[in-house]
Design a protein around this motif. Sequence first.
Motif, PDB file in Angstrom:
ATOM      1  N   LEU A 125       0.823  -1.209   0.000  1.00  0.00           N
ATOM      2  CA  LEU A 125       0.000   0.000   0.000  1.00  0.00           C
ATOM      3  C   LEU A 125       0.859   1.263   0.000  1.00  0.00           C
ATOM      4  N   ALA A 126       2.000   1.216   0.689  1.00  0.00           N
ATOM      5  CA  ALA A 126       2.896   2.379   0.693  1.00  0.00           C
ATOM      6  C   ALA A 126       3.439   2.654  -0.704  1.00  0.00           C
ATOM      7  N   ILE A 127       3.824   1.599  -1.408  1.00  0.00           N
ATOM      8  CA  ILE A 127       4.305   1.776  -2.782  1.00  0.00           C
ATOM      9  C   ILE A 127       3.190   2.324  -3.669  1.00  0.00           C
ATOM     10  N   ALA A 128       1.969   1.801  -3.491  1.00  0.00           N
ATOM     11  CA  ALA A 128       0.843   2.272  -4.302  1.00  0.00           C
ATOM     12  C   ALA A 128       0.526   3.738  -4.018  1.00  0.00           C
ATOM     13  N   CYS A 129       0.506   4.123  -2.749  1.00  0.00           N
ATOM     14  CA  CYS A 129       0.216   5.525  -2.400  1.00  0.00           C
ATOM     15  C   CYS A 129       1.307   6.463  -2.890  1.00  0.00           C
ATOM     16  N   THR A 130       2.561   6.031  -2.791  1.00  0.00           N
ATOM     17  CA  THR A 130       3.650   6.865  -3.299  1.00  0.00           C
ATOM     18  C   THR A 130       3.541   7.060  -4.804  1.00  0.00           C
ATOM     19  N   ALA A 131       3.234   5.985  -5.522  1.00  0.00           N
ATOM     20  CA  ALA A 131       3.084   6.089  -6.976  1.00  0.00           C
ATOM     21  C   ALA A 131       1.905   6.981  -7.349  1.00  0.00           C
ATOM     22  N   LEU A 132       0.764   6.825  -6.664  1.00  0.00           N
ATOM     23  CA  LEU A 132      -0.400   7.665  -6.957  1.00  0.00           C
ATOM     24  C   LEU A 132      -0.122   9.132  -6.654  1.00  0.00           C
ATOM     25  N   THR A 133       0.626   9.389  -5.589  1.00  0.00           N
ATOM     26  CA  THR A 133       0.956  10.778  -5.247  1.00  0.00           C
ATOM     27  C   THR A 133       1.829  11.411  -6.325  1.00  0.00           C
ATOM     28  N   ILE A 134       2.811  10.670  -6.805  1.00  0.00           N
ATOM     29  CA  ILE A 134       3.684  11.206  -7.857  1.00  0.00           C
ATOM     30  C   ILE A 134       2.900  11.451  -9.141  1.00  0.00           C
ATOM     31  N   LEU A 135       2.024  10.520  -9.520  1.00  0.00           N
ATOM     32  CA  LEU A 135       1.197  10.717 -10.717  1.00  0.00           C
ATOM     33  C   LEU A 135       0.269  11.913 -10.553  1.00  0.00           C
ATOM     34  N   ASP A 136      -0.299  12.084  -9.376  1.00  0.00           N
ATOM     35  CA  ASP A 136      -1.186  13.218  -9.131  1.00  0.00           C
ATOM     36  C   ASP A 136      -0.414  14.537  -9.201  1.00  0.00           C
ATOM     37  N   MET A 137       0.817  14.557  -8.712  1.00  0.00           N
ATOM     38  CA  MET A 137       1.633  15.765  -8.790  1.00  0.00           C
ATOM     39  C   MET A 137       1.939  16.114 -10.242  1.00  0.00           C
ATOM     40  N   ILE A 138       2.274  15.119 -11.054  1.00  0.00           N
ATOM     41  CA  ILE A 138       2.556  15.377 -12.474  1.00  0.00           C
ATOM     42  C   ILE A 138       1.304  15.893 -13.181  1.00  0.00           C
ATOM     43  N   ALA A 139       0.164  15.257 -12.894  1.00  0.00           N
ATOM     44  CA  ALA A 139      -1.086  15.696 -13.529  1.00  0.00           C
ATOM     45  C   ALA A 139      -1.454  17.114 -13.100  1.00  0.00           C
ATOM     46  N   TYR A 140      -1.221  17.437 -11.847  1.00  0.00           N
ATOM     47  CA  TYR A 140      -1.558  18.781 -11.366  1.00  0.00           C
ATOM     48  C   TYR A 140      -0.702  19.842 -12.050  1.00  0.00           C
ATOM     49  N   VAL A 141       0.588  19.552 -12.197  1.00  0.00           N
ATOM     50  CA  VAL A 141       1.477  20.521 -12.852  1.00  0.00           C
ATOM     51  C   VAL A 141       1.046  20.734 -14.303  1.00  0.00           C
ATOM     52  N   LEU A 142       0.709  19.651 -14.996  1.00  0.00           N
ATOM     53  CA  LEU A 142       0.283  19.782 -16.390  1.00  0.00           C
ATOM     54  C   LEU A 142      -1.015  20.570 -16.507  1.00  0.00           C
ATOM     55  N   VAL A 143      -1.983  20.255 -15.651  1.00  0.00           N
ATOM     56  CA  VAL A 143      -3.272  20.950 -15.715  1.00  0.00           C
ATOM     57  C   VAL A 143      -3.119  22.404 -15.312  1.00  0.00           C
ATOM     58  N   TYR A 144      -2.287  22.674 -14.308  1.00  0.00           N
ATOM     59  CA  TYR A 144      -2.112  24.056 -13.847  1.00  0.00           C
ATOM     60  C   TYR A 144      -1.449  24.909 -14.929  1.00  0.00           C
ATOM     61  N   ASN A 145      -0.491  24.335 -15.627  1.00  0.00           N
ATOM     62  CA  ASN A 145       0.191  25.080 -16.684  1.00  0.00           C
ATOM     63  C   ASN A 145      -0.667  25.254 -17.925  1.00  0.00           C
ATOM     64  N   LEU A 146      -1.765  24.505 -18.052  1.00  0.00           N
ATOM     65  CA  LEU A 146      -2.705  24.679 -19.156  1.00  0.00           C
ATOM     66  C   LEU A 146      -3.782  25.693 -18.808  1.00  0.00           C
ATOM     67  N   ARG A 147      -3.470  26.564 -17.865  1.00  0.00           N
ATOM     68  CA  ARG A 147      -4.340  27.674 -17.467  1.00  0.00           C
ATOM     69  C   ARG A 147      -5.631  27.182 -16.815  1.00  0.00           C
ATOM     70  N   TYR A 148      -5.468  26.197 -15.920  1.00  0.00           N
ATOM     71  CA  TYR A 148      -6.590  25.766 -15.075  1.00  0.00           C
ATOM     72  C   TYR A 148      -6.151  25.923 -13.621  1.00  0.00           C
ATOM     73  N   PRO A 149      -6.179  27.140 -13.092  1.00  0.00           N
ATOM     74  CA  PRO A 149      -5.639  27.378 -11.737  1.00  0.00           C
ATOM     75  C   PRO A 149      -6.471  26.743 -10.624  1.00  0.00           C
ATOM     76  N   ASN A 150      -7.658  26.318 -10.933  1.00  0.00           N
ATOM     77  CA  ASN A 150      -8.519  25.719  -9.909  1.00  0.00           C
ATOM     78  C   ASN A 150      -8.398  24.195  -9.862  1.00  0.00           C
ATOM     79  N   ALA A 151      -7.307  23.669 -10.360  1.00  0.00           N
ATOM     80  CA  ALA A 151      -7.092  22.221 -10.313  1.00  0.00           C
ATOM     81  C   ALA A 151      -6.982  21.745  -8.866  1.00  0.00           C
ATOM     82  N   VAL A 152      -7.362  20.510  -8.655  1.00  0.00           N
ATOM     83  CA  VAL A 152      -7.444  19.948  -7.302  1.00  0.00           C
ATOM     84  C   VAL A 152      -6.437  18.813  -7.168  1.00  0.00           C
ATOM     85  N   ARG A 153      -5.773  18.748  -6.017  1.00  0.00           N
ATOM     86  CA  ARG A 153      -4.864  17.645  -5.691  1.00  0.00           C
ATOM     87  C   ARG A 153      -5.646  16.576  -4.947  1.00  0.00           C
ATOM     88  N   TYR A 154      -5.944  15.470  -5.636  1.00  0.00           N
ATOM     89  CA  TYR A 154      -6.759  14.414  -5.035  1.00  0.00           C
ATOM     90  C   TYR A 154      -5.946  13.482  -4.131  1.00  0.00           C
TER      91      TYR A 154
END
Length: 645
Positions: free
Chosen positions: A289-318
């Motif tokens: 579960l620790a490996i899974a949560c770490t992987a999901l956190t990293i993927l969520d961080m990458i997705a947030y950076v991409l969405v934020y840079n596409l001019r969506y400042p209201n993106a949410v970190r799930y």
Amino acid sequence: MRKWGLVQKRTLKERMIRLATGFHESKQNLTDIKYHYKGKLNKYVNMDTSVQGDVNMSDNGTTNKTNLEKTVSKTIKYVSKHTNTESDSKEKYCKGGKSSLTSQKAVRDFGKSESRYQSESDVQLNKKNQSATNKNPTSTRSTVVEMNSRKSITSDELPTYLNQGAIKSGKGPKIGSESLITDNDLLLAATLVANAMVGNTFDVKREPRFVRSYNLYKSKLMCLLLYMAILCTLSLAIFEKPAMQDFEMPYWVTMSIEVCCQMVFGFRICHQKYWRVPKGFKKDLKMILAIACTALTILDMIAYVLVYNLRYPNAVRYSRVLRPLFIFFFSDSVHLKRAWSNIRISLVQISHVIVLFYFLIAVFALVAIKIFQERKDITFPNGREYFKNYFESFWELYVLVTTANNPDVMMPAYEDNRWYCLFFTSYIILCLYLILNILLAVTYNSYRENMKVQIKHSAHMKKEVLNQAFEVIKINVDGNEMVTYKTWTRLINLAHPGVTKHQTDLLMMVLDTDKTGFITRQQFSNIADLLNVPISVVSERKNFMELHFKTLYNSRSSRALRKVVESMYFSLVYDGIVFVNVILIAVNVKDADWAFCCLYILEIALKWYSFGTKRYLNSLSNWSDLIITVISFIILVVAEIQGNS
């Protein structure tokens, strides 16, 4: 050239008898002794010796080599035929006689103590004595005496409670196989004992580099780094959007901190995979579960950076909801691990009751739809439809189990027809008062039984771990597996650093109930519980006043004052003072604040004087009194300064 005399012959025979006493199980062991001393005969046959003693020798002082070899052979046959039983040997040993070694490796170690397993200093000494003997034949006796004195028992080789008797009688075991126990063996045994003390299992690879890596993993520095990473991860919610007012930071700042924390978590996982047994690592649900949560956190961080840079400042970190789970994934607390495991097992065992509970809600929701679906005139006070949708009906009845919407949910139907209350009453009786109590009883019983099983399993694992530690450092004495005092001292210095020699001897004296100077397997199994008992020196119990102002502290008036402070009446008096202070605060009397604050400071001073700093701070109630008093004093000082200004 003169050869061996009768003194050497008799000494050799007695030594061979002592060595062969414990080896009646194997003829091969006796053969090893024969060949060993046969080699010693060849070594010393041409040595020119000068013998002094009460034994009369021939004029030339010679002894035939063939006759001496026959004597050796007869001695071995005699010993193998008339060897004492194991119990007789143990009885002789307990009386303080020389102990015999019962493993072939120990024979080789003892027999070759002058050659193979000898320390470098002894080797140099033997070479020096050998050369001196060749030059001066009269030095042989002094060499033998010096070596015998080096092999005698010293006070450092026995615990203090056996020192005097063993040294006065000149008896005591000299175990040569102690040198076979390496530092790596002691490190492994100390690590096993440390794990048994806290109740952890030990699924670590047994090579020395993995054991050292495991100790690094458990070190205070690595644990401090982990806890700082967890604390920083949880604190990011204060500074991330939406954040508290005036605390919001740019996303790249919080993201950088979280990346560093995730690197610490990843390093922790890789580090554990390095020293842990692969089978145990793959089956550890927490690590998965620790490996899974770490992987999901990293993927969520990458997705947030991409969405934020596409001019969506209201993106949410799930992935924020996963952050508290890292406390459970990387915690080393035995109680937390046990509770986590118990909850997982209990949920499986009570699943049938949970399914029954939700099934009853689903059935009653279906009945409510059939009853109220056609009644268009019944609605909620806000105009919302009354039990027209199945999922809304299920939700309303689920909330009714908690009584949060009781009786609001049934009032529209009750106002239309009072007989509708029978439906809601029967539902509350069945689901709230019956099923929920059954669920509580089953959950409690399951948790208690699982806790008993886990405690038994923990005790069994502790015993197993201590047995593994004993196997690493044991030696054979008269057919019995034991741990010597020298090995015990080395083990305690590694497993429990900072312990003095007297404390080490005290611990061994508690375990060594038969006062033999050794620790058996059964006695060794109590070492974990014994080391968990705190040990303090009498001088450490003395407080500052007793150490530096002994006369004043031990005076009659001081003893009377300390007796009053330690009595129950002193606590009752201050409880009454607190009660009076609360009443005065309630009636808004402010003039007495300084008086009560001074009384509380006096209480702290008297308790510190009587108990000392260490004993005073060991109590949580004293900590709370100290913190409240300090805060009150600071508030009064600040208020006084502001009032004067």
